[in-house]
Write an enzyme that holds these catalytic residues in place. Structure first.
Site, PDB file in Angstrom:
ATOM      1  N   ASP A  30      -0.357  83.679-140.559  1.00 19.17           N
ATOM      2  CA  ASP A  30       0.063  84.398-139.357  1.00 19.17           C
ATOM      3  C   ASP A  30       0.460  85.810-139.749  1.00 19.17           C
ATOM      4  O   ASP A  30       1.081  86.020-140.796  1.00 19.17           O
ATOM      5  CB  ASP A  30       1.232  83.683-138.657  1.00 19.17           C
ATOM      6  CG  ASP A  30       1.262  84.018-137.176  1.00 19.17           C
ATOM      7  OD1 ASP A  30       1.088  83.107-136.361  1.00 19.17           O
ATOM      8  OD2 ASP A  30       1.420  85.212-136.842  1.00 19.17           O
ATOM      9  N   THR A 123     -11.003  77.179-128.256  1.00 22.03           N
ATOM     10  CA  THR A 123     -11.930  76.816-127.179  1.00 22.03           C
ATOM     11  C   THR A 123     -12.805  78.019-126.816  1.00 22.03           C
ATOM     12  O   THR A 123     -12.297  79.062-126.415  1.00 22.03           O
ATOM     13  CB  THR A 123     -11.127  76.331-125.950  1.00 22.03           C
ATOM     14  OG1 THR A 123     -10.343  75.205-126.358  1.00 22.03           O
ATOM     15  CG2 THR A 123     -12.036  75.932-124.802  1.00 22.03           C
ATOM     16  N   PHE A 157      -8.188  68.162-128.730  1.00 17.82           N
ATOM     17  CA  PHE A 157      -7.866  67.449-127.491  1.00 17.82           C
ATOM     18  C   PHE A 157      -6.367  67.135-127.499  1.00 17.82           C
ATOM     19  O   PHE A 157      -5.962  65.971-127.457  1.00 17.82           O
ATOM     20  CB  PHE A 157      -8.719  66.182-127.363  1.00 17.82           C
ATOM     21  CG  PHE A 157     -10.209  66.469-127.383  1.00 17.82           C
ATOM     22  CD1 PHE A 157     -10.861  66.931-126.250  1.00 17.82           C
ATOM     23  CD2 PHE A 157     -10.936  66.317-128.554  1.00 17.82           C
ATOM     24  CE1 PHE A 157     -12.216  67.231-126.274  1.00 17.82           C
ATOM     25  CE2 PHE A 157     -12.305  66.614-128.591  1.00 17.82           C
ATOM     26  CZ  PHE A 157     -12.939  67.068-127.447  1.00 17.82           C
ATOM     27  N   LYS A 210     -15.741  70.090-125.063  1.00 17.99           N
ATOM     28  CA  LYS A 210     -14.370  70.502-124.721  1.00 17.99           C
ATOM     29  C   LYS A 210     -14.266  70.938-123.258  1.00 17.99           C
ATOM     30  O   LYS A 210     -13.374  70.515-122.518  1.00 17.99           O
ATOM     31  CB  LYS A 210     -13.945  71.631-125.663  1.00 17.99           C
ATOM     32  CG  LYS A 210     -12.662  72.311-125.312  1.00 17.99           C
ATOM     33  CD  LYS A 210     -11.465  71.400-125.495  1.00 17.99           C
ATOM     34  CE  LYS A 210     -10.245  71.994-124.825  1.00 17.99           C
ATOM     35  NZ  LYS A 210      -9.043  71.860-125.546  1.00 17.99           N
ATOM     36  N   LEU A 269      -5.797  61.147-110.961  1.00 18.51           N
ATOM     37  CA  LEU A 269      -6.259  60.879-109.581  1.00 18.51           C
ATOM     38  C   LEU A 269      -5.023  60.709-108.712  1.00 18.51           C
ATOM     39  O   LEU A 269      -4.721  59.622-108.211  1.00 18.51           O
ATOM     40  CB  LEU A 269      -7.109  59.608-109.555  1.00 18.51           C
ATOM     41  CG  LEU A 269      -8.597  59.765-109.875  1.00 18.51           C
ATOM     42  CD1 LEU A 269      -9.262  58.409-110.063  1.00 18.51           C
ATOM     43  CD2 LEU A 269      -9.319  60.542-108.780  1.00 18.51           C
ATOM     44  N   GLY A 276      -1.895  73.303-113.766  1.00 17.92           N
ATOM     45  CA  GLY A 276      -1.537  74.572-114.402  1.00 17.92           C
ATOM     46  C   GLY A 276      -1.664  74.429-115.908  1.00 17.92           C
ATOM     47  O   GLY A 276      -2.454  73.620-116.392  1.00 17.92           O
ATOM     48  N   CYS A 279      -4.559  75.512-120.387  1.00 19.20           N
ATOM     49  CA  CYS A 279      -5.953  75.076-120.596  1.00 19.20           C
ATOM     50  C   CYS A 279      -6.777  74.911-119.321  1.00 19.20           C
ATOM     51  O   CYS A 279      -7.823  75.544-119.182  1.00 19.20           O
ATOM     52  CB  CYS A 279      -5.979  73.774-121.382  1.00 19.20           C
ATOM     53  SG  CYS A 279      -5.420  74.008-123.070  1.00 19.20           S
ATOM     54  N   LYS A 282      -7.689  78.114-117.222  1.00 20.46           N
ATOM     55  CA  LYS A 282      -8.478  79.029-118.063  1.00 20.46           C
ATOM     56  C   LYS A 282      -9.859  78.442-118.372  1.00 20.46           C
ATOM     57  O   LYS A 282     -10.871  79.144-118.275  1.00 20.46           O
ATOM     58  CB  LYS A 282      -7.716  79.262-119.374  1.00 20.46           C
ATOM     59  CG  LYS A 282      -8.484  80.009-120.442  1.00 20.46           C
ATOM     60  CD  LYS A 282      -7.667  80.126-121.723  1.00 20.46           C
ATOM     61  CE  LYS A 282      -8.031  79.082-122.713  1.00 20.46           C
ATOM     62  NZ  LYS A 282      -8.655  79.416-123.917  1.00 20.46           N
ATOM     63  N   ARG A 346       3.071  78.669-118.242  1.00 18.88           N
ATOM     64  CA  ARG A 346       1.812  79.384-118.002  1.00 18.88           C
ATOM     65  C   ARG A 346       1.044  78.737-116.841  1.00 18.88           C
ATOM     66  O   ARG A 346       0.856  77.534-116.826  1.00 18.88           O
ATOM     67  CB  ARG A 346       0.955  79.406-119.281  1.00 18.88           C
ATOM     68  CG  ARG A 346       1.485  80.417-120.290  1.00 18.88           C
ATOM     69  CD  ARG A 346       0.711  80.372-121.566  1.00 18.88           C
ATOM     70  NE  ARG A 346       1.026  79.172-122.341  1.00 18.88           N
ATOM     71  CZ  ARG A 346       0.452  78.867-123.498  1.00 18.88           C
ATOM     72  NH1 ARG A 346      -0.468  79.652-124.007  1.00 18.88           N
ATOM     73  NH2 ARG A 346       0.812  77.772-124.146  1.00 18.88           N
TER      74      ARG A 346
HETATM   75  C1  UDX Z   1      -4.952  69.643-121.561  1.00 16.77           C
HETATM   76  C2  UDX Z   1      -5.772  68.430-122.035  1.00 16.77           C
HETATM   77  O1  UDX Z   1      -5.148  67.236-121.589  1.00 16.77           O
HETATM   78  C3  UDX Z   1      -5.938  68.439-123.534  1.00 16.77           C
HETATM   79  O2  UDX Z   1      -6.773  67.365-123.922  1.00 16.77           O
HETATM   80  C4  UDX Z   1      -6.567  69.765-123.939  1.00 16.77           C
HETATM   81  O3  UDX Z   1      -6.754  69.856-125.290  1.00 16.77           O
HETATM   82  C5  UDX Z   1      -5.707  70.919-123.443  1.00 16.77           C
HETATM   83  O4  UDX Z   1      -5.564  70.824-122.025  1.00 16.77           O
HETATM   84  P1  UDX Z   1      -2.351  70.245-121.365  1.00 16.77           P
HETATM   85  O5  UDX Z   1      -2.753  71.540-120.740  1.00 16.77           O
HETATM   86  O6  UDX Z   1      -1.261  70.212-122.353  1.00 16.77           O
HETATM   87  O7  UDX Z   1      -3.637  69.545-122.072  1.00 16.77           O
HETATM   88  O8  UDX Z   1      -1.873  69.320-120.216  1.00 16.77           O
HETATM   89  P2  UDX Z   1      -2.236  68.005-119.435  1.00 16.77           P
HETATM   90  O9  UDX Z   1      -1.196  67.019-119.739  1.00 16.77           O
HETATM   91  O10 UDX Z   1      -3.628  67.548-119.531  1.00 16.77           O
HETATM   92  O11 UDX Z   1      -1.954  68.596-117.983  1.00 16.77           O
HETATM   93  C6  UDX Z   1      -2.816  69.519-117.365  1.00 16.77           C
HETATM   94  C7  UDX Z   1      -2.604  69.462-115.876  1.00 16.77           C
HETATM   95  O12 UDX Z   1      -2.887  68.168-115.399  1.00 16.77           O
HETATM   96  C8  UDX Z   1      -1.150  69.753-115.479  1.00 16.77           C
HETATM   97  O13 UDX Z   1      -1.112  70.631-114.413  1.00 16.77           O
HETATM   98  C9  UDX Z   1      -0.574  68.419-115.097  1.00 16.77           C
HETATM   99  O14 UDX Z   1       0.367  68.512-114.062  1.00 16.77           O
HETATM  100  C10 UDX Z   1      -1.800  67.641-114.683  1.00 16.77           C
HETATM  101  N1  UDX Z   1      -1.679  66.221-115.036  1.00 16.77           N
HETATM  102  C11 UDX Z   1      -1.395  65.887-116.313  1.00 16.77           C
HETATM  103  C12 UDX Z   1      -1.854  65.266-114.078  1.00 16.77           C
HETATM  104  O15 UDX Z   1      -2.127  65.564-112.921  1.00 16.77           O
HETATM  105  N2  UDX Z   1      -1.724  63.958-114.436  1.00 16.77           N
HETATM  106  C13 UDX Z   1      -1.418  63.591-115.714  1.00 16.77           C
HETATM  107  O16 UDX Z   1      -1.310  62.391-115.984  1.00 16.77           O
HETATM  108  C14 UDX Z   1      -1.240  64.566-116.678  1.00 16.77           C
END
Ligand code: UDX
Length: 457
Positions: A30, A123, A157, A210, A269, A276, A279, A282, A346
């Site tokens: 870093d 990504t 992931f 991805k 679902l 939000g 990931c 974006k 974010r």
């Molecule tokens: C996500 C992917 O899950 C991960 O595999 C990838 O590498 C990066 O992006 P992350 O952004 O940390 O990870 O969050 P995630 O838990 O998947 O949540 C993303 C969005 O889905 C959130 O807005 C959350 O509110 C929603 N979510 C999450 C659901 O609606 N249900 C869930 O069970 C989990």
């Protein structure tokens, strides 16, 4: 194996610490001196469950360190992992960090005599590794790919909050590469993860896996939200009852001899105020912009974003409908993080909702167990009362709006104020029957649905 990881954000640090934990000799790079200092002292610069324990353990046993000295770190290393950020600049992903790292790795490879694999974890849209990263490294090293170095694409992931567990117990390890030598080194890197599913493919397919994975999850969230809007216009329907019926499809929750399996997928679902995080928004936008570059129409993916953007409006409309006048009213916001278990704000829907309510003249008081510090950075010029103590924000309020499903909100109905004012549930997290005035996404009535589903515990 001696491994170098470029970047100490969520992906770089989690990958580095976990690879050290399974026995590799890992150095993270870093350029920020205070990050290097903090991490070498065992103080994590990211908020992630279990990271501090693994960080300290692997610093002590000399398997993990952080440095700004790339030359020293790359000496005798077999693999360099690129895990720097690829932010969305409003039109497409910004490759400037990744290009800079690729160039400096190439310069180091000039002096390398043994075969070295450059593994891209960031990504990036299909074609980026082959068409942009590879030529940069070839130019700066003066060596052709596979002559002295190999190139692999290995997407992550990792979900925030469970990232360590996701890395240590992978559901899949995707390795995209071109040459057998590269595959062999990548397989050796992941050999400690015994019995994990390893998918070997070409580089562009690995990049696409991805995007397909994340856009799929984002799509089913938007799908649930669109169905929720359809339920909203008929006061006999509650989206949760509808989704219970959908979840019960045996192709979604198979019935085994031991009983019904409830896959984790089902929690996506589910209706809410929208997705939000760093990931989903974006990644969906990046792949849409990639499609447009390829002169391809992707109406479904565009709709995923449109529905998601609209969810914030759906919630605001519910607040306005239930309060009539917003100006001068005190509104309680419960939850600021984009999901529970993290301090990450974010692309959190809470930002847009607070901004809209402020512009309508509301006075905001907000609670979150982790994300207040970050949120204060966004609203530094606004008068918002933030507290980590739930009771502090439940006094003298006109409405309670739940935006993040933190477990501490589950007992909200026991707070007397929650029976006196409208409770607007943006995550369908609370039991509607526990409140006198409950409003939720996909549920538009004080009348309850006639459709009673026996939910098995
Ligand atoms: C996500 C992917 O899950 C991960 O595999 C990838 O590498 C990066 O992006 P992350 O952004 O940390 O990870 O969050 P995630 O838990 O998947 O949540 C993303 C969005 O889905 C959130 O807005 C959350 O509110 C929603 N979510 C999450 C659901 O609606 N249900 C869930 O069970 C989990």
């Amino acid at each position: 194996m001696k491994v170098v990881v470029f970047g100490t954000g969520y992906v770089g640090l989690v990958s580095g610490v976990c690879l050290a934990e399974v026995g590799h000799d890992v150095t993270c790079i870093d350029i920020n001196k205070s990050i290097v200092k903090s991490l070498n002292r065992g103080i994590s610069t990211i908020s992630e469950s279990k990271i501090s324990t693994l960080l300290l353990k692997n610093i002590k046993n000399n398997r993990f360190k952080v440095t700004g000295n790339q030359q020293e770190a790359m000496q005798n290393a077999q693999v360099s992992i690129i895990a720097v950020g690829t932010p969305f600049d409003g039109h497409k992903i910004d490759l400037s960090y990744i290009e800079k790292v690729a160039k400096s790795i190439g310069s180091e490879l000039k002096n390398h005599s043994s075969y070295h694999v450059v593994c891209v974890k960031s990504t990036i849209v299909p074609g980026t590794t082959d068409n942009i990263i590879k030529p940069i490294i070839e130019k700066s090293s003066g060596k052709k790919c596979d002559e002295a170095w190999g190139l692999a694409m290995n997407p992550e992931f990792l979900a925030e909050g469970t990232a360590i567990n996701d890395f240590m117990h992978p559901d899949r390890i995707v390795i995209g590469a071109e040459f057998p030598r590269t595959f062999n080194i990548m397989k050796e890197l992941y050999s400690p993860f015994k019995n994990s599913l390893v998918l070997s493919t070409n580089i562009a397919t690995a990049e696409m896996i991805k995007y397909a994975s994340n856009t799929f999850l984002a799509s089913i969230i938007s799908f649930s939200n669109e169905i929720a809007s359809l339920c909203d216009v008929n006061n006999k329907i509650d989206i949760l009852d509808v989704m219970s019926g959908v979840h019960a499809d045996k192709r979604l929750s198979p019935i085994l001899k031991t009983g019904r399996v409830k896959p984790g997928l089902l929690s996506f679902l589910h209706p809410g105020v929208g997705f939000g995080g760093s990931c989903f928004p974006k990644d969906v936008k990046s792949i849409i912009s990639y499609a447009s570059e390829m002169k391809l129409k992707v109406p479904l993916l565009k709709a995923v974003i449109n529905v998601n953007d609209n969810q914030v409006q759906v919630l605001i409309r519910k607040i306005v409908d239930n309060l009539q006048i917003i100006k001068g009213q005190k509104i309680t916001i419960l939850g600021l993080a984009f999901k529970p278990g993290t301090d990450d704000i974010r692309e959190s829907p809470s930002i847009k909702i607070i901004k809209a309510l402020l512009s309508l003249g509301a006075k905001i008081q907000a609670h979150d167990p982790k994300a207040i510090k970050k949120m204060k950075g966004i609203f530094s010029n606004e008068k918002i009362y933030f507290s980590e103590v739930l009771d502090d924000v439940l006094e003298k309020t006109s409405a309670i709006v739940l935006l993040t499903a933190w477990p501490e909100y589950k007992d909200l109905h026991f707070k007397s104020i929650a029976q006196k004012v409208p409770v607007i549930d943006g995550r369908r997290f609370l039991e509607k029957k526990n409140f006198k005035h409950y409003v939720g996404i996909g549920y538009n009535s004080s009348k309850s649905s006639n459709f009673k589903i026996q939910r098995k515990k």
